[in-house]
Design an enzyme around this catalytic site. Sequence first.
Site, PDB file in Angstrom:
ATOM      1  N   LYS A 216      22.458  43.728   2.107  1.00 21.24           N
ATOM      2  CA  LYS A 216      22.857  44.640   3.191  1.00 21.24           C
ATOM      3  C   LYS A 216      23.483  43.801   4.295  1.00 21.24           C
ATOM      4  CE  LYS A 216      21.162  47.799   6.757  1.00 21.24           C
ATOM      5  NZ  LYS A 216      20.036  48.556   7.340  1.00 21.24           N
ATOM      6  N   GLU A 265      16.227  52.608  19.676  1.00 24.88           N
ATOM      7  CA  GLU A 265      15.560  51.677  18.760  1.00 24.88           C
ATOM      8  C   GLU A 265      14.696  50.640  19.474  1.00 24.88           C
ATOM      9  OE1 GLU A 265      17.966  50.625  15.551  1.00 24.88           O
ATOM     10  OE2 GLU A 265      16.473  49.334  14.642  1.00 24.88           O
TER      11      GLU A 265
HETATM   12  C1  LIG Z   1      24.138  49.207  14.358  1.00 26.41           C
HETATM   13  C2  LIG Z   1      23.916  50.391  14.889  1.00 26.41           C
HETATM   14  O1  LIG Z   1      22.919  51.260  14.443  1.00 26.41           O
HETATM   15  C3  LIG Z   1      21.868  50.729  13.637  1.00 26.41           C
HETATM   16  C4  LIG Z   1      20.624  51.414  14.045  1.00 26.41           C
HETATM   17  C5  LIG Z   1      20.335  52.637  13.533  1.00 26.41           C
HETATM   18  C6  LIG Z   1      21.039  53.138  12.383  1.00 26.41           C
HETATM   19  C7  LIG Z   1      21.951  52.358  11.730  1.00 26.41           C
HETATM   20  C8  LIG Z   1      22.690  52.842  10.557  1.00 26.41           C
HETATM   21  O2  LIG Z   1      22.341  53.933  10.003  1.00 26.41           O
HETATM   22  O3  LIG Z   1      23.648  52.178  10.097  1.00 26.41           O
HETATM   23  C9  LIG Z   1      22.198  50.952  12.163  1.00 26.41           C
HETATM   24  O4  LIG Z   1      21.401  50.108  11.347  1.00 26.41           O
HETATM   25  C10 LIG Z   1      24.707  50.917  16.047  1.00 26.41           C
HETATM   26  O5  LIG Z   1      24.308  52.005  16.541  1.00 26.41           O
HETATM   27  O6  LIG Z   1      25.682  50.265  16.475  1.00 26.41           O
END
Ligand SMILES: C=C(O[C@H]1C=CC=C(C(=O)O)[C@@H]1O)C(=O)O
Length: 462
Positions: A216, A265
């Site tokens: 990932k 988060e």
């Molecule tokens: C990297 C980001 O989100 C992260 C946090 C929540 C969900 C995410 C997603 O679904 O890709 C990302 O991992 C951003 O908001 O710039």
Amino acid sequence: MNRKLTDLPSRERTAAMPHVRFFTETIEAGGISPLSFFEAGAFIHDSHRFYWENASKTMTLVGIGHALTLTDETGTDRFDTIESKWKHYCEALIKEDKDMDPVLFGGFSFDEKRSSVPSEWENFSNALFAVPTFQLKIENGKTLVAINFISEESETALQFEALRKQRDHLIHMAQVQESITIAKPALTAMEELRKEQYLKAVEQITKKIQNGEAEKVVIARKLALQFEQPISPAAALHSVSNEQRDSYNFGLENGTQFFFGATPERLIEIKDGQAFSACVAGSIKRGSTAEQDKQFGDELLDDKKNREEHQYVVDMITGVFDSLCASYTTATRPKLMKVRDIQHLHTPVQGQLGSESSIFQFVKALHPTPALGGVPTTVAMELIRQEENLDRGYYAAPVGWTDASGNGEFAVAIRSALLEQDNAWLYAGGGIVADSDPIQEYEETWVKFRPMLRALGGSLNG
Ligand SMILES: C=C(O[C@H]1C=CC=C(C(=O)O)[C@@H]1O)C(=O)O
Ligand SMILES: [Mg+2]
């Protein structure tokens, strides 16, 4: 003043650090709007302010002026550097039981290897933390205002008395005079920077993951906005505070620049010996009706790609809790986290602190989680440097506070923007896994730009 030594484990004094005395004095004030206090601070200590509202809206912090500024130029040891500098000052703290702990607030750079390409982040070191001269804390229905003062000199009574007068002036301005400037200047231009490079990067990374080079990788992109007038940090905070009621709303001022955001988060909270984190990864937009919103949420819970994206974060964070906690618990499956503009998969993690585990050790062990970096972390970081080729600055990195007793809370600075006069740069990314589709990931970043576009008055339709 009775000297109350903090109970932080003593650590040998860093030789280069000056021998200081760290005074703090707290008073209880009548009702103060945190944003009015922040606004009033511009008249006393412009360019050195911060703002923090936790996601549960149970605690708000505002800092005006810097009694202490801690930075880091090493990069690689930025977490250890800030921790050891902070412990040195905490050992010099003199406070009475009535006084609240001074807080250290700030942020770290996402990457220790900073981009050599000139960027909007040039004036930010790899870490920027401050103890405010005037500290407002609103919690449990109480409004407390502290003066923090650090000095190498023995005679400080006159200086402290002058600070008391400034404090009273600040409180009076915040209670009586200041009204928050909520005007949003008109947007004159919005540019998607290097959109094609972003799509190419997602395509390249997906292929590398399919070839087994990584599992990932989070890839991000940037928007550049221009406005008719400079944007007021207080107005930006006023917007997010009203619009994002489930997020950590933060702001960190650095000279003429202001980094702010509304992030859902949590990275780590330490409170009275308990540690709390949140695995947040996997996204879908909100529905335009309650029925559609539920349908999208159910779709997300059942989606193979998003569940995979999420599980990497759960595996990593529970691994850190396993090593730093005496015990921990987590949920067996994610639930939906619904915030204003988006819904995520969310798995909370909670633990009993291990004896020697500090909040900075959690931050160092957790950052970057696979929600912001990838798996394996070092491989993902190299691929981000090569393919994303963006100076993330403090975007997607830990931002938050700690006090002299080891409590504190850090979130990851996503859904964020850097302001400078009439310019704004907005950042958004997403987790790329084997089943990722470049256009779907691109669309997902538009959903993540919404909180800042809404706060700044840009078009929400991408
Ligand atoms: C990297 C980001 O989100 C992260 C946090 C929540 C969900 C995410 C997603 O679904 O890709 C990302 O991992 C951003 O908001 O710039
Ligand atoms: Mg995603």
